[in-house]
Enzyme design. Sequence first.
Site, PDB file in Angstrom:
ATOM      1  N   ASP A  91       0.854  -1.184   0.000  1.00  0.00           N
ATOM      2  CA  ASP A  91       0.000   0.000   0.000  1.00  0.00           C
ATOM      3  C   ASP A  91       0.894   1.238   0.000  1.00  0.00           C
ATOM      4  O   ASP A  91       2.045   1.186   0.431  1.00  0.00           O
ATOM      5  CB  ASP A  91      -0.915   0.007   1.232  1.00  0.00           C
ATOM      6  CG  ASP A  91      -2.136   0.900   1.034  1.00  0.00           C
ATOM      7  OD1 ASP A  91      -3.225   0.365   0.742  1.00  0.00           O
ATOM      8  OD2 ASP A  91      -2.001   2.143   1.149  1.00  0.00           O
ATOM      9  N   ASN A  94     -24.114  -6.127  -8.990  1.00  0.00           N
ATOM     10  CA  ASN A  94     -24.434  -5.060  -8.037  1.00  0.00           C
ATOM     11  C   ASN A  94     -25.696  -4.309  -8.463  1.00  0.00           C
ATOM     12  O   ASN A  94     -26.528  -3.961  -7.624  1.00  0.00           O
ATOM     13  CB  ASN A  94     -23.254  -4.093  -7.902  1.00  0.00           C
ATOM     14  CG  ASN A  94     -22.259  -4.568  -6.849  1.00  0.00           C
ATOM     15  OD1 ASN A  94     -22.442  -5.635  -6.266  1.00  0.00           O
ATOM     16  ND2 ASN A  94     -21.220  -3.791  -6.600  1.00  0.00           N
ATOM     17  N   CYS A  96     -19.674   0.687  -2.337  1.00  0.00           N
ATOM     18  CA  CYS A  96     -19.803   0.018  -3.637  1.00  0.00           C
ATOM     19  C   CYS A  96     -21.047   0.413  -4.414  1.00  0.00           C
ATOM     20  O   CYS A  96     -20.939   0.927  -5.523  1.00  0.00           O
ATOM     21  CB  CYS A  96     -19.801  -1.493  -3.416  1.00  0.00           C
ATOM     22  SG  CYS A  96     -18.346  -2.051  -2.556  1.00  0.00           S
TER      23      CYS A  96
HETATM   24  C1  UGA Z   1     -22.082  -5.060  -1.920  1.00  0.00           C
HETATM   25  C2  UGA Z   1     -22.497  -6.415  -2.517  1.00  0.00           C
HETATM   26  O1  UGA Z   1     -23.459  -7.059  -1.671  1.00  0.00           O
HETATM   27  C3  UGA Z   1     -21.280  -7.321  -2.686  1.00  0.00           C
HETATM   28  O2  UGA Z   1     -21.666  -8.537  -3.339  1.00  0.00           O
HETATM   29  C4  UGA Z   1     -20.230  -6.597  -3.538  1.00  0.00           C
HETATM   30  O3  UGA Z   1     -19.058  -7.378  -3.693  1.00  0.00           O
HETATM   31  C5  UGA Z   1     -19.861  -5.283  -2.866  1.00  0.00           C
HETATM   32  O4  UGA Z   1     -21.056  -4.471  -2.732  1.00  0.00           O
HETATM   33  C6  UGA Z   1     -18.846  -4.585  -3.728  1.00  0.00           C
HETATM   34  O5  UGA Z   1     -19.163  -4.245  -4.869  1.00  0.00           O
HETATM   35  O6  UGA Z   1     -17.701  -4.475  -3.307  1.00  0.00           O
HETATM   36  P1  UGA Z   1     -21.643  -4.125   0.555  1.00  0.00           P
HETATM   37  O7  UGA Z   1     -21.682  -2.776  -0.062  1.00  0.00           O
HETATM   38  O8  UGA Z   1     -20.534  -4.455   1.470  1.00  0.00           O
HETATM   39  O9  UGA Z   1     -21.612  -5.270  -0.600  1.00  0.00           O
HETATM   40  O10 UGA Z   1     -22.976  -4.321   1.388  1.00  0.00           O
HETATM   41  P2  UGA Z   1     -24.430  -4.968   1.205  1.00  0.00           P
HETATM   42  O11 UGA Z   1     -24.629  -5.959   2.263  1.00  0.00           O
HETATM   43  O12 UGA Z   1     -24.688  -5.400  -0.178  1.00  0.00           O
HETATM   44  O13 UGA Z   1     -25.353  -3.711   1.555  1.00  0.00           O
HETATM   45  C7  UGA Z   1     -25.367  -2.535   0.755  1.00  0.00           C
HETATM   46  C8  UGA Z   1     -26.448  -1.599   1.208  1.00  0.00           C
HETATM   47  O14 UGA Z   1     -27.728  -2.102   0.874  1.00  0.00           O
HETATM   48  C9  UGA Z   1     -26.487  -1.341   2.723  1.00  0.00           C
HETATM   49  O15 UGA Z   1     -26.681   0.035   2.953  1.00  0.00           O
HETATM   50  C10 UGA Z   1     -27.665  -2.153   3.197  1.00  0.00           C
HETATM   51  O16 UGA Z   1     -28.252  -1.622   4.351  1.00  0.00           O
HETATM   52  C11 UGA Z   1     -28.592  -2.046   1.994  1.00  0.00           C
HETATM   53  N1  UGA Z   1     -29.562  -3.169   1.906  1.00  0.00           N
HETATM   54  C12 UGA Z   1     -29.135  -4.420   1.682  1.00  0.00           C
HETATM   55  C13 UGA Z   1     -30.922  -2.891   2.024  1.00  0.00           C
HETATM   56  O17 UGA Z   1     -31.349  -1.723   2.212  1.00  0.00           O
HETATM   57  N2  UGA Z   1     -31.816  -3.932   1.925  1.00  0.00           N
HETATM   58  C14 UGA Z   1     -31.422  -5.211   1.704  1.00  0.00           C
HETATM   59  O18 UGA Z   1     -32.294  -6.099   1.609  1.00  0.00           O
HETATM   60  C15 UGA Z   1     -30.047  -5.466   1.581  1.00  0.00           C
END
Ligand code: UGA
Length: 429
Positions: free
Chosen positions: A35, A208, A260
């Site tokens: 890094d 995504n 993301c």
């Molecule tokens: C997301 C994807 O889930 C991963 O598969 C992907 O690799 C990653 O982005 C990336 O591109 O690096 P992440 O951003 O860590 O992962 O989190 P998530 O669990 O997907 O949640 C994202 C957002 O959606 C959060 O704010 C969560 O609260 C919201 N969410 C999620 C909802 O409002 N409702 C749901 O049913 C699920």
Amino acid sequence: MSESGKRVAVFGAGYVGLVTGACFAELGHRVVVRDVVPEKIETLRRGDVPIFEPGLDELLARNRERLGFTTDVNEAIDGAEFVYVAVGTPPTYSGDADLSAVWTVIDELPAVDRRIVVCMKSTVPVGTGEKVRHRLDARGLAHVGYVSNPEFTAEGTAVRDFMEPDRIVLGAFEEADGDAVAKLHEGIDAPVVRSDVASAEMIKLAANAALMARISFINEIANVCEATGADVVKVAEGIGWDRRIGKSFLQAGIGFGGSCFPKDSLALKQLAASSGYHFQVLNAVIEVNELQKRRVIGKLKHLLGSLRGKRIALLGLAFKPNTDDTRESPAFVLAGRLLAEGADVLAWDPVAHADGLHGVVQAETVEEALADADAAVLVTAWPELLDVDWASLAARMRSAVLVDGRNMLDPEAMRAAGFRYDAIGRAAT
Ligand code: UGA
């Protein structure tokens, strides 16, 4: 080190790079993480972890002898057979992905004379692999292979997602490079999708976008539920049993955030637009999410009248539970709107900080945040909030009003505890 252990250099010690490095070490490979931030590398060398990601500290500790950390490119590349690019690709003002960190890694690659494979973990626009290929060729590095190996790990569950993925995607120019990277993942039991580079890049963006579309879809269903007296939690359960639909990513709430989804949705929108296509569904997904983050303000005004001078407690700052990441967190948008309305804003979070949220006071405990508050908003579904004695907290508030932005709490129990309770897509008090 196992007999088959390979040598892997990982560029970028953020969430993705550290998880990738730690997991490859766990699989028996020798990994050097590089890094540009010396403090980060110092921290890692001391055995500390600069980010909060469940399970990562144990994994790093367990594989210490197979893991090195450096700021030096040559030290990282020395003997490496695979070079993973896991640097950030934040949005530019135009919404396009900023690939400057990716290009720095490619341009800094020493002119090795052996075959190494560059593997792209960073989320990049479709066509990036093609451009990297040309750039490497132009430097006389035609013997350096290139594979797009997108990540599908979510923060909070990243270690498990890496070790037990739904699939591994490998997009290669040369069959042999895809084979080599597939072998690097030996020990992980998952289907491997082999494709051309552009398709692998698109798989990441489309995955995504599909997840975001589900969230905006269920949020709109929630809003219609509110207008018609239906309960979105029941609706999601009822549609989720349909195997063609499935249960995941159907939790209505106050919108998606994180490092993301927001940036990837913009990047795909721009990619489509720059290619001459207006991506209507994706535009709607983004707009619905922006409006959803602000809906709580309307609910609070309905419950409290003017918000000027009102004391509002935000429960949660992280964009989701089990992470300290506040990037693009709906909490920040909410805090900004509340301050603009003239409210006093307090925030509690078990790990995340209100850094950069000028005017927001951070409380150490839920009790402290709620004392004398006019209302609370549950922003992040931290499990800790299930064990709170809500009845005693209700008694300490100026007015016991709670908007549950994640439909986490039991409406009946909250009303019995003395709250005027509202949620997302469920019958209001
Ligand atoms: C997301 C994807 O889930 C991963 O598969 C992907 O690799 C990653 O982005 C990336 O591109 O690096 P992440 O951003 O860590 O992962 O989190 P998530 O669990 O997907 O949640 C994202 C957002 O959606 C959060 O704010 C969560 O609260 C919201 N969410 C999620 C909802 O409002 N409702 C749901 O049913 C699920």
